[in-house]
Design a protein around this motif. Structure first.
Motif, PDB file in Angstrom:
ATOM      1  N   ASN A   4     -93.465 -34.638 -14.510  1.00  0.00           N
ATOM      2  CA  ASN A   4     -93.581 -34.405 -13.046  1.00  0.00           C
ATOM      3  C   ASN A   4     -94.467 -35.571 -12.362  1.00  0.00           C
ATOM      4  O   ASN A   4     -94.984 -36.184 -12.817  1.00  0.00           O
ATOM      5  CB  ASN A   4     -93.760 -33.028 -12.645  1.00  0.00           C
ATOM      6  N   LYS A   5     -94.386 -35.116 -10.838  1.00  0.00           N
ATOM      7  CA  LYS A   5     -95.202 -36.399 -10.076  1.00  0.00           C
ATOM      8  C   LYS A   5     -96.780 -36.278 -10.190  1.00  0.00           C
ATOM      9  O   LYS A   5     -97.326 -37.167 -10.505  1.00  0.00           O
ATOM     10  CB  LYS A   5     -94.849 -36.094  -8.809  1.00  0.00           C
ATOM     11  N   LYS A   6     -96.941 -35.118 -10.539  1.00  0.00           N
ATOM     12  CA  LYS A   6     -98.506 -34.778 -10.855  1.00  0.00           C
ATOM     13  C   LYS A   6     -98.929 -35.441 -12.073  1.00  0.00           C
ATOM     14  O   LYS A   6     -99.946 -36.436 -12.296  1.00  0.00           O
ATOM     15  CB  LYS A   6     -98.674 -33.291 -10.759  1.00  0.00           C
ATOM     16  N   SER A   7     -98.217 -35.392 -13.062  1.00  0.00           N
ATOM     17  CA  SER A   7     -98.499 -35.964 -14.364  1.00  0.00           C
ATOM     18  C   SER A   7     -98.464 -37.499 -14.297  1.00  0.00           C
ATOM     19  O   SER A   7     -99.321 -38.071 -15.027  1.00  0.00           O
ATOM     20  CB  SER A   7     -97.592 -35.670 -15.624  1.00  0.00           C
ATOM     21  N   LEU A   9     -98.971 -39.523 -11.708  1.00  0.00           N
ATOM     22  CA  LEU A   9    -100.126 -39.841 -10.729  1.00  0.00           C
ATOM     23  C   LEU A   9    -101.318 -39.865 -11.637  1.00  0.00           C
ATOM     24  O   LEU A   9    -102.166 -40.751 -11.637  1.00  0.00           O
ATOM     25  CB  LEU A   9    -100.193 -38.784  -9.646  1.00  0.00           C
ATOM     26  N   ILE A  10    -101.531 -38.649 -12.341  1.00  0.00           N
ATOM     27  CA  ILE A  10    -102.911 -38.781 -13.396  1.00  0.00           C
ATOM     28  C   ILE A  10    -102.684 -39.915 -14.241  1.00  0.00           C
ATOM     29  O   ILE A  10    -103.871 -40.589 -14.582  1.00  0.00           O
ATOM     30  CB  ILE A  10    -102.990 -37.329 -14.048  1.00  0.00           C
TER      31      ILE A  10
END
Length: 95
Positions: A4-7, A9-10
């Protein structure tokens, strides 16, 4: 496995941090062979100068005997012999 986008970005942030640290490590290793501020004063050899006469001129300021300073000058300036020529640049340690 779906990202997902959060993963994503991290992962990008962690990757940039690792690259930044690697850059700092390799920059600290350097490649600059000449120190920015040599420890001492630079002397330009003039006609009639010998390494002995230069060591005699600066030995008290350097806090060394003439022989000690002569050896130091040869070692630190990577001189193959005690022969110097007009125009040569040598570093003399001054405390």
């Amino acid at each position: 496995m779906k990202m997902n986008k959060k993963s994503l970005l991290i992962g990008i942030i962690i990757g940039m941090g690792i690259l930044g640290m690697a850059n700092l490590v390799f920059a600290s290793i350097g490649g600059n062979d000449k120190p920015a501020n040599p420890l001492g004063v630079e002397v330009i050899v003039e006609a009639g100068d010998t390494l002995w006469s230069i060591a005699d001129r600066y030995n008290e300021k350097a806090g060394m005997s003439i022989n000690e300073l002569l050896f130091y000058i040869q070692r630190e300036n990577k001189l193959d012999s005690a022969i110097v020529h007009p125009g040569d640049h040598i570093i003399i340690p001054i405390k």
